[in-house]
Design a protein around this motif. Structure first.
Motif, PDB file in Angstrom:
ATOM      1  N   CYS A  35       0.827  -1.191   0.000  1.00 30.48           N
ATOM      2  CA  CYS A  35       0.000   0.000   0.000  1.00 30.48           C
ATOM      3  C   CYS A  35       0.870   1.252   0.000  1.00 30.48           C
ATOM      4  O   CYS A  35       0.684   2.173  -0.801  1.00 30.48           O
ATOM      5  N   LEU A  36       1.869   1.239   0.862  1.00 30.69           N
ATOM      6  CA  LEU A  36       2.733   2.413   0.963  1.00 30.69           C
ATOM      7  C   LEU A  36       3.689   2.491  -0.218  1.00 30.69           C
ATOM      8  O   LEU A  36       3.847   3.538  -0.844  1.00 30.69           O
ATOM      9  N   PHE A  37       4.321   1.362  -0.529  1.00 34.37           N
ATOM     10  CA  PHE A  37       5.307   1.333  -1.606  1.00 34.37           C
ATOM     11  C   PHE A  37       4.714   1.855  -2.909  1.00 34.37           C
ATOM     12  O   PHE A  37       5.253   2.738  -3.562  1.00 34.37           O
ATOM     13  N   ALA A  38       3.554   1.285  -3.269  1.00 34.24           N
ATOM     14  CA  ALA A  38       2.966   1.646  -4.560  1.00 34.24           C
ATOM     15  C   ALA A  38       2.554   3.109  -4.558  1.00 34.24           C
ATOM     16  O   ALA A  38       2.686   3.806  -5.578  1.00 34.24           O
ATOM     17  N   ALA A  39       2.088   3.588  -3.404  1.00 33.62           N
ATOM     18  CA  ALA A  39       1.673   4.992  -3.340  1.00 33.62           C
ATOM     19  C   ALA A  39       2.869   5.913  -3.552  1.00 33.62           C
ATOM     20  O   ALA A  39       2.761   6.925  -4.251  1.00 33.62           O
ATOM     21  N   THR A  40       4.020   5.550  -2.977  1.00 35.80           N
ATOM     22  CA  THR A  40       5.193   6.419  -3.176  1.00 35.80           C
ATOM     23  C   THR A  40       5.574   6.459  -4.648  1.00 35.80           C
ATOM     24  O   THR A  40       5.873   7.524  -5.185  1.00 35.80           O
ATOM     25  N   VAL A  41       5.569   5.291  -5.290  1.00 34.94           N
ATOM     26  CA  VAL A  41       5.955   5.291  -6.700  1.00 34.94           C
ATOM     27  C   VAL A  41       4.942   6.083  -7.524  1.00 34.94           C
ATOM     28  O   VAL A  41       5.303   6.822  -8.440  1.00 34.94           O
ATOM     29  N   GLY A  42       3.664   5.942  -7.139  1.00 38.15           N
ATOM     30  CA  GLY A  42       2.609   6.631  -7.872  1.00 38.15           C
ATOM     31  C   GLY A  42       2.787   8.140  -7.896  1.00 38.15           C
ATOM     32  O   GLY A  42       2.389   8.801  -8.858  1.00 38.15           O
ATOM     33  N   CYS A  73      -2.364  -0.967  -7.345  1.00 35.14           N
ATOM     34  CA  CYS A  73      -1.497  -1.798  -6.529  1.00 35.14           C
ATOM     35  C   CYS A  73      -1.653  -1.395  -5.061  1.00 35.14           C
ATOM     36  O   CYS A  73      -1.805  -2.227  -4.163  1.00 35.14           O
ATOM     37  N   SER A  74      -1.660  -0.099  -4.837  1.00 40.72           N
ATOM     38  CA  SER A  74      -1.748   0.424  -3.482  1.00 40.72           C
ATOM     39  C   SER A  74      -3.109   0.108  -2.851  1.00 40.72           C
ATOM     40  O   SER A  74      -3.195  -0.308  -1.695  1.00 40.72           O
ATOM     41  N   GLN A  75      -4.177   0.287  -3.633  1.00 37.61           N
ATOM     42  CA  GLN A  75      -5.508   0.001  -3.092  1.00 37.61           C
ATOM     43  C   GLN A  75      -5.665  -1.485  -2.775  1.00 37.61           C
ATOM     44  O   GLN A  75      -6.335  -1.860  -1.818  1.00 37.61           O
ATOM     45  N   LEU A  76      -5.022  -2.333  -3.586  1.00 39.48           N
ATOM     46  CA  LEU A  76      -5.071  -3.761  -3.284  1.00 39.48           C
ATOM     47  C   LEU A  76      -4.394  -4.035  -1.951  1.00 39.48           C
ATOM     48  O   LEU A  76      -4.803  -4.915  -1.196  1.00 39.48           O
ATOM     49  N   GLY A  77      -3.340  -3.264  -1.679  1.00 36.25           N
ATOM     50  CA  GLY A  77      -2.685  -3.388  -0.382  1.00 36.25           C
ATOM     51  C   GLY A  77      -3.663  -3.117   0.755  1.00 36.25           C
ATOM     52  O   GLY A  77      -3.693  -3.842   1.747  1.00 36.25           O
ATOM     53  N   TYR A  78      -4.496  -2.101   0.591  1.00 34.15           N
ATOM     54  CA  TYR A  78      -5.528  -1.829   1.604  1.00 34.15           C
ATOM     55  C   TYR A  78      -6.396  -3.051   1.838  1.00 34.15           C
ATOM     56  O   TYR A  78      -6.672  -3.453   2.969  1.00 34.15           O
ATOM     57  N   MET A  79      -6.844  -3.628   0.705  1.00 35.70           N
ATOM     58  CA  MET A  79      -7.751  -4.770   0.849  1.00 35.70           C
ATOM     59  C   MET A  79      -7.067  -5.892   1.611  1.00 35.70           C
ATOM     60  O   MET A  79      -7.668  -6.545   2.463  1.00 35.70           O
ATOM     61  N   ALA A  89      -2.642   5.145   6.667  1.00 26.20           N
ATOM     62  CA  ALA A  89      -3.018   6.555   6.749  1.00 26.20           C
ATOM     63  C   ALA A  89      -2.061   7.401   5.914  1.00 26.20           C
ATOM     64  O   ALA A  89      -2.474   8.299   5.165  1.00 26.20           O
ATOM     65  N   PHE A  90      -0.762   7.072   5.997  1.00 21.70           N
ATOM     66  CA  PHE A  90       0.201   7.831   5.204  1.00 21.70           C
ATOM     67  C   PHE A  90      -0.027   7.587   3.717  1.00 21.70           C
ATOM     68  O   PHE A  90       0.032   8.509   2.894  1.00 21.70           O
ATOM     69  N   ALA A  91      -0.334   6.342   3.398  1.00 19.06           N
ATOM     70  CA  ALA A  91      -0.607   6.031   1.995  1.00 19.06           C
ATOM     71  C   ALA A  91      -1.848   6.775   1.515  1.00 19.06           C
ATOM     72  O   ALA A  91      -1.922   7.187   0.353  1.00 19.06           O
ATOM     73  N   TYR A 109      11.346   7.026  -8.233  1.00 12.22           N
ATOM     74  CA  TYR A 109      10.955   7.162  -9.623  1.00 12.22           C
ATOM     75  C   TYR A 109      11.228   5.873 -10.386  1.00 12.22           C
ATOM     76  O   TYR A 109      10.467   5.463 -11.248  1.00 12.22           O
ATOM     77  N   ASN A 110      12.325   5.227 -10.061  1.00 16.01           N
ATOM     78  CA  ASN A 110      12.666   3.973 -10.727  1.00 16.01           C
ATOM     79  C   ASN A 110      12.039   2.771 -10.048  1.00 16.01           C
ATOM     80  O   ASN A 110      12.543   1.660 -10.136  1.00 16.01           O
ATOM     81  N   LYS A 111      10.972   3.026  -9.374  1.00 15.97           N
ATOM     82  CA  LYS A 111      10.157   1.960  -8.781  1.00 15.97           C
ATOM     83  C   LYS A 111      10.962   1.088  -7.839  1.00 15.97           C
ATOM     84  O   LYS A 111      10.835  -0.128  -7.840  1.00 15.97           O
ATOM     85  N   TRP A 112      11.812   1.721  -7.061  1.00 15.49           N
ATOM     86  CA  TRP A 112      12.637   1.014  -6.086  1.00 15.49           C
ATOM     87  C   TRP A 112      13.553  -0.003  -6.754  1.00 15.49           C
ATOM     88  O   TRP A 112      14.007  -0.942  -6.122  1.00 15.49           O
ATOM     89  N   TYR A 113      13.805   0.137  -8.018  1.00 16.32           N
ATOM     90  CA  TYR A 113      14.744  -0.726  -8.771  1.00 16.32           C
ATOM     91  C   TYR A 113      14.392  -2.203  -8.723  1.00 16.32           C
ATOM     92  O   TYR A 113      15.267  -3.063  -8.806  1.00 16.32           O
ATOM     93  N   PHE A 114      13.103  -2.509  -8.583  1.00 18.83           N
ATOM     94  CA  PHE A 114      12.726  -3.926  -8.538  1.00 18.83           C
ATOM     95  C   PHE A 114      13.033  -4.629  -9.851  1.00 18.83           C
ATOM     96  O   PHE A 114      13.566  -5.735  -9.870  1.00 18.83           O
TER      97      PHE A 114
END
Lengths: 684, 523
Positions: free
Chosen positions: A296-303, A318-324, A431-433, A603-608
């Motif tokens: 949830c947090l990771f995807a929100a930061t990249v977004g 991706c982030s909303q799925l994290g919520y679920m 909440a931060f996300a 920006y580089n999506k955490w280099y995954f």
């Protein structure tokens, strides 16, 4: 009735797929879309029946599938509350996406294929949600994976689309590995793959342990964890999320249907379906919570950093799925499903809206080249507005709110109320996300619809202006986002000072706008109308998920500040976005410069992608070559057949006359040997 | 059934090309019809051995034929693929057509013979003689490097069969009979079993082929004409698996258990290694050949899982692989006939000019990957489920095959069917002809049928596999490191009542029969 709902799309897919070009675009479109609207029309009464408490869960057998020893499973269709929710979500969104595609794919030469894939996908998804045993669920699971593969790679001339399609399939397969091992384990423990039987028997296995890979682990924890790996793959959770952003290579309606509203929620559905099992697996549930919150947090930061409008929405998904997932992890399965339900409407809306924008902007997807589209495409604007209000969760407590307001609040409250360490952590991360969600959603809106036009710099727009729209070879790789919708452009004006380059965006045709408007209604009212049943009513769920009364009570008793958190962070996010993208547009650039390394990292999506390429893909090919040249050819062959041959060559000089090299002599020798041997044995 | 292709073969030898083709096609079609009749008349749940023919030849050497459900399915597979092979060679073979067709028909005789033989030496003759037509097909009608390939093929398989012959002689001596059903019930001394098992293993592992004796397969496939590849992958490889089911497992249960880990390790290595090798191939046939090795490894882990699911899974993988890899080789053949190259890079974008072909190719690719709803899934799922009950490690490693399999097959599909049309000649190729439709269509239907309703294929084999399972359970009580469910000491209050059930405490009411008949493990 359920048979018609499920098999109508399959029939339509077969007709459109096999008929293909011979049948013509119109027939294919009418057949598939008609089948979907039929399914949709039949699904709503089922859902309303469960809503009103009049319908009873049931299972419709279709065909016997496999019987092997004690293992036995059938094709069958199960309907209960959980399924009914998924039915309306899938058929409604799918029907609208079919309709929308009439406009969006209007000029594509391969329309029958496209509509066949869409219907095939819908069929597989329906099989998934009506599954009464894990293997049929896996069938649907893989079926949607196949459809997703085909649709991501729909424009198969593009190398990037192919790569994305394969990536999606293979990454999902990694998850499937876990899913399959989970099914095997459940069979080993319970002797069945039937979902209801497993759920009934689950309490007997609580507290037992099992040896897995030499480790002794709690049975249900390890099995739930394995299943969750499957869910992570399908639902793009942290670690296995890499395929989802790339999946945006597919046509936009596909992104709306598969990669936002339905397929990616299959993992959440699976966890909810097996919720009584997960309830008994505290460690696995904690892992679900943590992974969910982290995603949830990771995807929100990249977004927050992406420029491509579809990628922003993809990371948002991706982030909303994290919520679920973290809702499910803390035991609030009702809230998870509720968010799935509302999310399907507003996220499909956002994607289709983005499609409409892209359509208007001549296939430019980079938000840096948008601006001030509010006045040009007003209907799309208002639809996107409804979606944004829904995703950011705008609403006033106890009065009215947009869809996301109810579901996201419920999730955050549940996480807080669960009282566990992981739950609290998830609450803060969530909440931060939510703040970031608000920020990137408004950023998207401001960049796209407000500000000054910045279209002039876009290559796509310049193409449109300079070459006109009938040039078939304009997009560099042929058939990219399918070029140009046939709407006559206004005469290009030489005036480029206003940043428009003389280009005039055009509103999409009604066939695309109507789905937007219907989904807008869903995004606005779905939360308000249904939140009571989804969150508070055990009778509504009717035993189809694990329903925790205590958690619900605790949810209602959380402090007021917890209830207000979502609203507050939403406003903060809105303010920051307004500051950075309307008030003073130089702020984001400066900010990014100051935080250079962090910005680049995000920006580089955490280099995954880079990491995975380095540790999985490259070695796989390298080892492949090594094993082939060094082991197979270099070792086995050298000392095997070739070595023997050499020996024979060198040593058998004397026997040369016997080694005539003709096959019949070998055969003769063999036969003689056989005869000699048998005679010896018989004479003995 | 044996007679028709035999007569056909003789006739082919003495006729010109056109007549030979027709004769071969008619003969194989008649055999297919006979095969269907055989299937229809097979009495499920009846006697173990049906359609028995028995005629003493001399001394104790007998002409003894008879089939059980396992053999039935493999025979049906053989006769089903045969007319398709003739169809595939219709235009591709232009030299010495009569001899070619005769070789194929002889091969059909021998294949059916192998699966139906009930006499040890009769089996051996059929098993070994099967090499000869194949050797000729590769060596005479093969590609440029055919001599090397056919020689390698011959050398490998000959090596195995010498050992097997010695073992067979010893067995006949020891048991006093060459009648296979009798041997299957004979309990050989445990020490001797190990040697015998190894001797048979040498032969079957080569045929299968298992790692590391698989290197003949890619070369043989690459050099063989299309129809040769289809038969090689479709039926000849199945002889190895059939050998395990018919000989190794029932005749030497203790030895099988003793060497099970050897099989597992070789299979695990095969799954991972050959899948990775398949990923980097440039030659389509080689890629599919390596994928065959990986699939056969799933068969062996399934067969040596010592339970019903594993063995049935192994059988279904064999049948499915026979259809799917056969079909994939046909798919390669279709475009090879047009462009005369198997280099993957010469193709691309075929979905544009050959959409029907692309559809078939996609279906078979997905079946090879094991997509549920196709035949590949049912077998893989059952085999892996079976092995999971024995060892989670083996299951984990073998299951990685599904990831790697998806990787190399989709990569292949991308390069052949998707992407841009790089070469004008590839872009100009016409779509499937009627003849090619008739070849691929039936296989596609069979693949889907087996995926959606495998009961038709499982039912005839069920009784035989249960018998085999029961025999293994009786003879291999040591079992191996299976998962054990134990109530933790903290919760023994409830656990104690269940504990004596052999550790499987957590079973609900419908207790799985197989788990109790299967080797229980030495807890």
């Amino acid at each position: 009735m359920i048979e018609i709902i499920v098999f109508a799309p399959l029939l339509a897919a077969i007709v459109a797929g096999l008929g293909n070009r011979g049948l013509g675009n119109t027939v294919a479109k009418v057949v598939t879309t008609g089948a979907l609207f039929l399914s949709c029309a039949l699904s709503w009464p089922i859902f309303l029946g469960f809503l009103g408490g009049t319908a009873e869960p049931g299972v419709v057998p279709v065909l016997h599938w496999v019987q092997s020893g004690s293992l036995s499973f059938d094709w069958s269709l199960r309907v209960d509350t959980l399924t009914a929710i998924m039915l309306v979500v899938i058929t409604s969104v799918s029907a609208l996406v079919h309709l929308y595609s009439w406009g969006y794919m209007d000029e594509d030469p391969d329309q029958p294929r496209f509509f066949a894939y869409l219907s095939l996908f819908t069929f597989a998804m329906l099989m998934l949600v009506t599954a009464n045993n894990l293997v049929q669920m896996f069938f649907g699971w893989e079926g949607v994976g196949l459809a997703s593969y085909l649709l991501i790679g729909f424009w198969f001339r593009k190398p990037t689309a192919n790569a994305a399609a394969i990536k999606a399939f293979v990454v999902n397969r990694v998850g499937d590995l876990g899913f399959m091992l989970g099914i095997f384990g459940l069979f080993l423990v319970f002797g069945t793959v039937s979902i209801p039987e497993i759920l009934v028997a689950a309490p007997t296995a609580a507290g037992s342990s099992i040896t897995f890979l030499g480790m002794r682990l709690s049975t249900l924890d390890i099995l739930c964890f394995l299943l969750f790996i499957g869910a992570m793959g399908k639902s793009a959770q942290l670690g296995l999320h890499v395929w989802l952003p790339d999946a945006m290579e597919g046509p936009t309606p596909v992104s709306a249907l598969i990669h936002a509203a339905t397929m990616v929620t299959a993992g959440v559905f699976m966890v909810c379906r097996l919720s009584p099992l997960f309830e008994l697996a505290p460690v696995a549930s904690t892992i679900v919570t943590i992974i969910g919150a982290a995603t949830c947090l990771f995807a929100a930061t990249v977004g927050t950093t992406q420029w491509d409008i579809k990628r922003v929405i993809a990371y948002s998904t991706c982030s909303q799925l994290g919520y679920m997932f973290f809702a499910a992890g803390v035991g609030a399965y009702g809230a998870a499903m509720f968010h799935l339900f509302t999310h399907a409407f507003f996220k499909a809306l956002l994607f289709l809206g983005a499609g409409s924008v892209i359509h208007a902007m001549h296939h430019e997807q980079d938000m840096r080249y948008y601006g001030n589209l509010r006045k040009e495409i007003p209907i799309t604007f208002w639809a996107m507005m409804a979606g944004t209000l829904a995703i950011t969760g705008v609403g006033i407590l106890d009065v009215f709110g947009f869809a996301g307001f109810y579901s996201k609040d419920a999730i955050l409250e549940a996480a807080y109320a669960s009282g566990s360490e992981a739950g609290r952590t998830a609450f803060w991360l969530g909440a931060f996300a939510a703040l970031l969600t608000s920020f990137y959603s408004w950023r998207l809106m401001f960049l796209t619809f407000w500000g000054r036009p910045r279209w002039a710099l876009s290559e796509h727009i310049q193409h449109a202006v300079h070459h006109g729209h009938d040039d078939p070879d304009e997009a560099n790789p042929p058939r990219q986002e399918n070029s140009d919708m046939g709407e006559p452009h206004h005469v290009p004006s030489p005036d480029k000072g206003d940043g428009t380059a003389g280009y005039h965006p055009h509103e999409s045709p009604w066939v695309m706008l109507i789905p937007l408007l219907i989904l807008s209604v869903g995004a606005v009212f779905a939360g308000f109308v249904f939140h009571h049943q989804f969150i508070d009513s055990a009778a509504f769920w009717n035993g189809s998920i694990a329903y925790d009364e205590h958690l619900i009570h605790a949810m209602h008793d959380v402090p007021l500040w917890v209830k207000l958190t979502a609203t507050i962070v939403m406003l903060v996010g809105l303010f920051i976005a307004w500051l950075g993208y309307l008030r003073d547009t130089s702020i984001p650039g400066k900010f990014a410069d100051q935080l250079g390394p962090i910005y680049r990292f995000v920006y580089n999506k955490w280099y995954f992608d880079e990491l995975y390429r380095l540790i999985f893909i490259r070695p796989a090919f390298w080892f492949g070559r090594q094993f082939w040249h060094a082991v197979d050819v270099g070792f086995i062959d050298r000392f095997g057949p070739n070595g023997v041959a050499e020996l024979v060559d060198k040593g058998a000089y004397a026997a040369k006359r016997l080694q005539s090299g003709y096959l019949y002599s070998y055969a003769l020798i063999m036969l003689l040997g056989l005869v000699a041997a048998t005679s010896w044995f018989m004479v003995r | 059934m044996l007679l028709v292709p035999f007569v056909g073969a003789i006739a082919c030898l003495f006729s010109d090309a056109r007549a030979a083709r027709t004769i071969a096609l008619v003969a194989t079609l008649i055999d297919l019809a006979l095969g269907i009749v055989l299937w229809a008349n097979y009495d499920i749940g009846g006697a173990q051995w049906q359609f028995v023919e028995h005629a003493p030849v001399f001394a104790s050497f007998n002409w003894a034929l008879g089939i059980d459900g396992i053999a039935l399915m493999l025979i049906v597979l053989s006769v089903f693929l045969m007319p398709i092979c003739i169809g595939a060679s219709w235009n591709a073979i232009t030299t010495r057509v009569g001899e070619y067709m005769a070789a194929f028909l002889f091969m059909e005789v021998l294949m059916i013979g192998v699966f139906a033989a009930q006499d040890l030496f009769l089996f051996y003759i059929f098993f070994e003689a099967g090499l000869i037509p194949m050797y000729l097909i590769i060596g005479v009608w093969g590609g440029d490097n055919r001599i090397y390939a056919s020689y390698k093929f011959f050398l490998y398989t000959l090596f195995g069969s010498v050992l097997m012959l010695i073992a067979m002689l010893w067995m006949a001596n020891e048991a006093g009979t060459t009648y296979i059903p009798a041997l299957m019930a004979h309990d050989f001394p445990v020490d001797a079993q190990n040697w015998l098992w190894l001797a048979f293993f040498a032969s079957f592992a080569v045929k299968m082929p298992m790692w590391p004796v698989h290197t003949w397969l890619p070369d043989a496939h690459v050099q063989a004409p299309t129809a040769g590849s289809v038969i090689l992958a479709g039926v000849l490889l199945k002889m190895g698996g059939y050998g395990f089911i018919r000989f190794s497992l029932p005749m030497f249960p203790e030895a099988s258990e003793h060497f099970a880990w050897l099989v597992y390790i070789l299979s695990m290595v095969a799954v991972v290694l050959t899948s990775l090798i398949a990923l980097v191939q440039h030659d389509m046939k080689k890629l599919i050949a390596y994928s065959s090795v990986a699939h056969m490894a799933i068969v062996t882990v399934g067969l040596f899982a010592f339970n019903v699911q594993g063995i049935e899974g192994g059988m279904i993988v064999m049948l499915s692989h026979g259809l799917v890899s056969g079909a994939l080789f046909l798919c390669v053949g279709v475009i090879y006939d047009r462009l005369h190259t198997r280099e993957i890079s010469r193709y691309g974008g075929l979905a544009i000019n050959m959409p029907q072909y692309a559809l078939f190719f996609l279906l078979f690719t997905m079946a090879s990957i094991g997509l549920p709803g196709t035949s590949g899934f049912v077998g893989e799922f059952l085999s892996l489920l079976g092995i999971y009950q024995v060892s989670s490690w083996v299951a984990l490693v073998a299951t990685t095959g599904i990831i790697l399999g998806a990787g190399y097959m989709l990569y292949l599909y991308w390069r052949v069917a998707f992407g841009v049309q790089r070469n004008a000649d590839a872009a100009a190729m016409p779509d499937l002809s009627v003849r090619e439709w008739l070849m691929l269509g039936p296989i596609a239907l069979a693949v889907l049928w087996m995926g959606i309703y495998p009961e038709s294929f499982l039912a005839p084999m069920r009784a035989d596999i249960h018998r085999l399972d029961a025999r293994l359970a009786r003879a291999a009580p040591e079992g191996d490191a299976r998962l054990v469910l134990v109530e933790p000491t903290a919760a023994t209050v409830v656990g104690e009542e269940h504990a004596p059930v052999g550790g499987e405490a957590a079973h609900p009411a419908p207790a799985p029969a197989a788990m109790h008949t299967a080797p229980e493990g030495a807890h």
